[in-house]
Design a protein around this motif. Structure first.
Motif, PDB file in Angstrom:
ATOM      1  N   ALA A  40      92.400  -1.226 -59.902  1.00  0.00           N
ATOM      2  CA  ALA A  40      91.821  -1.752 -61.148  1.00  0.00           C
ATOM      3  C   ALA A  40      90.358  -2.166 -61.035  1.00  0.00           C
ATOM      4  O   ALA A  40      89.775  -2.626 -62.006  1.00  0.00           O
ATOM      5  CB  ALA A  40      92.644  -2.918 -61.700  1.00  0.00           C
ATOM      6  N   ILE A  41      89.730  -1.995 -59.862  1.00  0.00           N
ATOM      7  CA  ILE A  41      88.307  -2.325 -59.763  1.00  0.00           C
ATOM      8  C   ILE A  41      87.492  -1.134 -60.278  1.00  0.00           C
ATOM      9  O   ILE A  41      87.705   0.004 -59.872  1.00  0.00           O
ATOM     10  CB  ILE A  41      87.906  -2.662 -58.304  1.00  0.00           C
ATOM     11  CG1 ILE A  41      88.676  -3.894 -57.813  1.00  0.00           C
ATOM     12  CG2 ILE A  41      86.397  -2.868 -58.190  1.00  0.00           C
ATOM     13  CD1 ILE A  41      88.469  -5.173 -58.584  1.00  0.00           C
ATOM     14  N   LYS A  42      86.573  -1.419 -61.192  1.00  0.00           N
ATOM     15  CA  LYS A  42      85.763  -0.352 -61.796  1.00  0.00           C
ATOM     16  C   LYS A  42      84.275  -0.513 -61.529  1.00  0.00           C
ATOM     17  O   LYS A  42      83.483   0.362 -61.899  1.00  0.00           O
ATOM     18  CB  LYS A  42      85.988  -0.309 -63.320  1.00  0.00           C
ATOM     19  CG  LYS A  42      87.367   0.180 -63.709  1.00  0.00           C
ATOM     20  CD  LYS A  42      87.655   1.567 -63.165  1.00  0.00           C
ATOM     21  CE  LYS A  42      87.708   2.624 -64.232  1.00  0.00           C
ATOM     22  NZ  LYS A  42      88.076   3.943 -63.660  1.00  0.00           N
ATOM     23  N   SER A  97      71.670 -11.350 -41.932  1.00  0.00           N
ATOM     24  CA  SER A  97      72.045 -12.711 -41.523  1.00  0.00           C
ATOM     25  C   SER A  97      72.105 -13.709 -42.675  1.00  0.00           C
ATOM     26  O   SER A  97      72.461 -14.861 -42.454  1.00  0.00           O
ATOM     27  CB  SER A  97      71.156 -13.256 -40.398  1.00  0.00           C
ATOM     28  OG  SER A  97      69.974 -13.824 -40.925  1.00  0.00           O
ATOM     29  N   GLN A  98      71.762 -13.276 -43.864  1.00  0.00           N
ATOM     30  CA  GLN A  98      71.976 -14.131 -45.047  1.00  0.00           C
ATOM     31  C   GLN A  98      73.417 -13.922 -45.514  1.00  0.00           C
ATOM     32  O   GLN A  98      74.047 -12.917 -45.162  1.00  0.00           O
ATOM     33  CB  GLN A  98      71.000 -13.748 -46.167  1.00  0.00           C
ATOM     34  CG  GLN A  98      69.532 -13.867 -45.784  1.00  0.00           C
ATOM     35  CD  GLN A  98      69.165 -15.274 -45.370  1.00  0.00           C
ATOM     36  OE1 GLN A  98      69.313 -16.215 -46.124  1.00  0.00           O
ATOM     37  NE2 GLN A  98      68.723 -15.421 -44.129  1.00  0.00           N
ATOM     38  N   PRO A  99      73.947 -14.844 -46.322  1.00  0.00           N
ATOM     39  CA  PRO A  99      75.321 -14.628 -46.794  1.00  0.00           C
ATOM     40  C   PRO A  99      75.457 -13.281 -47.517  1.00  0.00           C
ATOM     41  O   PRO A  99      74.600 -12.906 -48.322  1.00  0.00           O
ATOM     42  CB  PRO A  99      75.542 -15.796 -47.763  1.00  0.00           C
ATOM     43  CG  PRO A  99      74.600 -16.860 -47.300  1.00  0.00           C
ATOM     44  CD  PRO A  99      73.387 -16.140 -46.777  1.00  0.00           C
ATOM     45  N   ILE A 100      76.527 -12.569 -47.208  1.00  0.00           N
ATOM     46  CA  ILE A 100      76.817 -11.325 -47.928  1.00  0.00           C
ATOM     47  C   ILE A 100      77.499 -11.707 -49.241  1.00  0.00           C
ATOM     48  O   ILE A 100      78.421 -12.530 -49.253  1.00  0.00           O
ATOM     49  CB  ILE A 100      77.693 -10.406 -47.061  1.00  0.00           C
ATOM     50  CG1 ILE A 100      76.838  -9.857 -45.904  1.00  0.00           C
ATOM     51  CG2 ILE A 100      78.299  -9.268 -47.889  1.00  0.00           C
ATOM     52  CD1 ILE A 100      77.547  -8.922 -44.956  1.00  0.00           C
ATOM     53  N   VAL A 101      77.002 -11.160 -50.331  1.00  0.00           N
ATOM     54  CA  VAL A 101      77.546 -11.503 -51.648  1.00  0.00           C
ATOM     55  C   VAL A 101      77.943 -10.203 -52.359  1.00  0.00           C
ATOM     56  O   VAL A 101      77.102  -9.335 -52.603  1.00  0.00           O
ATOM     57  CB  VAL A 101      76.517 -12.271 -52.514  1.00  0.00           C
ATOM     58  CG1 VAL A 101      77.128 -12.665 -53.849  1.00  0.00           C
ATOM     59  CG2 VAL A 101      76.011 -13.514 -51.777  1.00  0.00           C
ATOM     60  N   VAL A 102      79.236 -10.076 -52.638  1.00  0.00           N
ATOM     61  CA  VAL A 102      79.769  -8.869 -53.286  1.00  0.00           C
ATOM     62  C   VAL A 102      80.493  -9.299 -54.556  1.00  0.00           C
ATOM     63  O   VAL A 102      81.255 -10.262 -54.534  1.00  0.00           O
ATOM     64  CB  VAL A 102      80.788  -8.150 -52.365  1.00  0.00           C
ATOM     65  CG1 VAL A 102      81.313  -6.879 -53.010  1.00  0.00           C
ATOM     66  CG2 VAL A 102      80.183  -7.838 -51.008  1.00  0.00           C
ATOM     67  N   ARG A 103      80.240  -8.594 -55.645  1.00  0.00           N
ATOM     68  CA  ARG A 103      80.976  -8.850 -56.889  1.00  0.00           C
ATOM     69  C   ARG A 103      81.748  -7.601 -57.300  1.00  0.00           C
ATOM     70  O   ARG A 103      81.289  -6.480 -57.045  1.00  0.00           O
ATOM     71  CB  ARG A 103      80.020  -9.221 -58.034  1.00  0.00           C
ATOM     72  CG  ARG A 103      79.864 -10.714 -58.282  1.00  0.00           C
ATOM     73  CD  ARG A 103      78.991 -11.003 -59.471  1.00  0.00           C
ATOM     74  NE  ARG A 103      77.750 -10.250 -59.391  1.00  0.00           N
ATOM     75  CZ  ARG A 103      76.731 -10.566 -58.599  1.00  0.00           C
ATOM     76  NH1 ARG A 103      76.794 -11.650 -57.839  1.00  0.00           N
ATOM     77  NH2 ARG A 103      75.656  -9.822 -58.566  1.00  0.00           N
ATOM     78  N   ALA A 104      82.884  -7.821 -57.948  1.00  0.00           N
ATOM     79  CA  ALA A 104      83.683  -6.675 -58.394  1.00  0.00           C
ATOM     80  C   ALA A 104      84.199  -6.929 -59.797  1.00  0.00           C
ATOM     81  O   ALA A 104      84.638  -8.043 -60.118  1.00  0.00           O
ATOM     82  CB  ALA A 104      84.855  -6.458 -57.437  1.00  0.00           C
ATOM     83  N   ALA A 105      84.126  -5.885 -60.628  1.00  0.00           N
ATOM     84  CA  ALA A 105      84.641  -5.971 -62.003  1.00  0.00           C
ATOM     85  C   ALA A 105      86.032  -5.348 -62.030  1.00  0.00           C
ATOM     86  O   ALA A 105      86.224  -4.199 -61.608  1.00  0.00           O
ATOM     87  CB  ALA A 105      83.718  -5.225 -62.954  1.00  0.00           C
TER      88      ALA A 105
END
Ligand code: EPS
Length: 393
Positions: free
Chosen positions: A237-239, A292-300
Motif C-alpha cells: 500500500a505504499i505509493k 552522519s546526520q539523521p536519516i529521514v524517510v517518509r512514505a505515503a
C-alpha cells in the motif's frame, strides 16, 4: 550479505522469514521482537483480524544459548486465523488490490493472489526488522517511526529528544508525535468507516547515530537512498517515498535546499566526527551515502483497498459489471505502517552496516567501526586541529 525472504499466506498456517548473513555474537531478545509485533497490530482503525491474532515470534534456528551463531535465522509467526483451505474464491476483483493483475498473471484464482498480497505479510518483515535492530543497538543506532498525516489531517511531529518523542508516540492512539490530535483523527476514522470507506496517510522514520559512508556513490544499486526507497516502496500500500525534503526540493533554490557544513570540535568523538549541519534537508543522505546526520524517510500509504461500500468492478465469471467483493478489512492502518516502515528501514541500515564493517561477527563489526572512526580522525588531522598531544589519534 545480509538478506531475507518471507513466505506465508494471510490465512495459512504461519508467516515465516529466513534471515541469511546475520552476524554471530548478537544476543537476541525475542520479547523485544514480540513488542514490535504487538505495536504493528495496534493503532486506531485496525480491523477484526487483530482481535483474533496475538502475534509472537518463534526463533527456529540460528541461535545457540540465545546468541546468534552466523547461520540462517528462521522466524515463524503463527496465524491463529488459519482457515485458507475452507475459504472460497472471490469473483470480483477489488480495485487497488492485486486481485485482477495477479489472477490474470498466474492464470489462477483471486484467492491465490490476495492471500499473499495481503499486508499480513508485514508481520514477517517487522520480525526481521526487529531482529536487525538488535544488531544496530550495540552500535548506538536507533530507528523510530511515527505518523505525520492521516487522510487530510497533517500531524507535524512535536520537536524533542528521541526519548521525549518515543514517549509522545506511546501516548498517541495513532502513533503520532502529537497526541492532542488523536481525538480529531479518531472522529475522522469513525466517520469514514461509517461511510464504508478507508483512509491512508503519511509515516516518517528517523534513524539516529548513523556513521558516515553507508551505501556508496559509485554504482546505482549500491546507493543507500535508492535501496531505502526500494525497500519502503515494496511495503504493501505504499505509493510514495521521500527522503529529507523530498518533493519540496523541486520548488526551492539550491541555497534553500543544501545543508551548510560546520565543524564543532566538541563532537569529534561522535559518529559525525564533529561535522554538524544546521539543517538536514538531505535527510542524512548525499550521493547515495549516509552523511552522519539523521536519516529521514517518509512514505505515503494509500487507503486500504477493501471497501465496505465497494467500487465498480467486473465479475470474472460473467464479465458483467458488478460491485467489487468485500472481505473483513481495516479502515485505517497508517499507524501499523509507521511500525512496518520503521522496521523495513532498520533492516536496510543493518544490511549497509554489515557491508561496510563486515558480516561475520558483532565483535569484528565493532572493532572495524572503531578503526574506521580512528582512521577518519587521523586522516582529517582532527587531533592536530585541536592541538592535541595524543599522537595515536
Ligand atoms: C492484516 C491482516 C488482514 C487484513 C489486512 C492486514 O487480515 P484479514 O484479511 O484476515 O482481515 O486485516 O490486510 C490488508 C490490509 C490487505 O489489504 O490485505 C495484518 O495482519 O496486518
Amino acid at each position: 550479505m545480509l538478506r531475507y525472504l518471507t513466505a506465508g499466506e494471510s490465512h495459512g498456517k504461519a508467516m515465516v522469514a529466513i534471515v541469511d548473513g546475520f552476524p554471530a555474537g548478537v544476543s537476541i531478545d525475542s520479547a523485544a521482537i514480540d513488542g514490535e509485533l504487538k505495536r504493528r497490530q495496534g493503532g486506531y482503525g485496525r480491523g477484526g483480524r487483530q482481535r483474533i491474532e496475538s502475534d509472537q515470534v518463534q526463533v527456529l534456528s540460528g541461535l545457540w544459548r540465545g546468541v546468534t551463531i552466523g547461520s540462517p535465522i528462521a522466524l515463524l509467526i503463527e496465524n491463529k486465523d488459519y482457515k485458507i483451505d475452507r475459504m472460497d474464491d472471490l469473483d470480483r476483483p477489488r480495485p487497488g488490490h492485486g486481485d485482477l493483475a495477479g489472477a490474470i498473471k498466474h492464470l489462477g484464482s483471486i484467492r491465490g493472489v490476495l492471500e499473499r498480497a495481503s499486508a499480513r505479510e508485514t508481520v514477517a518483515r517487522v520480525a526481521v526488522g526487529a531482529l536487525a535492530k538488535q544488531l544496530l543497538q550495540p552500535l548506538g543506532i536507533t530507528c523510530f517511526g511515527y505518523v505525520v498525516q492521516v487522510g487530510p489531517v497533517a500531524i507535524p511531529p512535536t520537536p524533542g529528544t528521541i526519548d521525549q518523542q518515543l514517549q509522545l508516540r506511546s501516548q498517541s492512539v495513532i502513533y503520532s508525535l502529537d497526541p492532542s490530535k488523536d481525538a480529531e483523527v479518531q472522529t475522522l476514522i469513525d466517520s469514514v468507516g461509517k461511510q464504508g470507506d478507508t483512509l491512508g496517510g503519511i509515516v516518517e522514520v528517523q534513524v539516529h547515530g548513523v556513521p558516515f559512508g553507508l551505501g556508496s556513490h559509485t554504482q546505482w544499486d549500491r546507493k543507500l537512498d535508492g535501496r531505502l526507497a526500494r525497500a519502503v516502496m515494496s511495503v504493501q500500500a505504499i505509493k510514495g517515498v521521500e527522503i529529507g525534503l523530498g518533493f519540496q526540493v523541486a520548488s526551492r533554490r539550491g541555497s534553500q535546499v543544501h545543508d551548510p557544513i560546520q565543524f564543532d570540535p566538541s563532537q569529534i568523538d561522535r559518529p559525525n566526527l564533529g561535522f554538524v549541519r544546521p539543517s538536514n534537508n538531505a535527510g542524512g543522505l548525499e550521493a547515495g551515502m549516509s552523511n552522519s546526520q539523521p536519516i529521514v524517510v517518509r512514505a505515503a500509504k494509500k487507503p486500504i483497498s477493501t471497501l465496505a461500500k465497494p467500487l465498480p468492478s467486473v465479475n470474472l465469471g460473467t464479465l458483467q459489471p458488478q460491485q467489487a467483493s468485500y472481505e473483513r478489512s481495516d479502515i485505517c492502518a497508517v499507524a501499523a505502517a509507521s511500525c512496518i516502515v520503521e522496521n523495513v528501514v532498520a533492516f536496510e541500515i543493518a544490511r549497509a552496516i554489515v557491508e561496510k564493517f563486515g558480516g561475520d561477527s558483532l565483535d569484528e563489526i565493532q572493532a572495524r567501526w572503531e578503526l574506521f572512526h580512528r582512521l577518519a580522525r587521523q586522516k582529517l588531522k582532527l587531533s592536530a586541529a585541536l592541538g592535541s598531544t595524543n599522537k595515536t589519534d
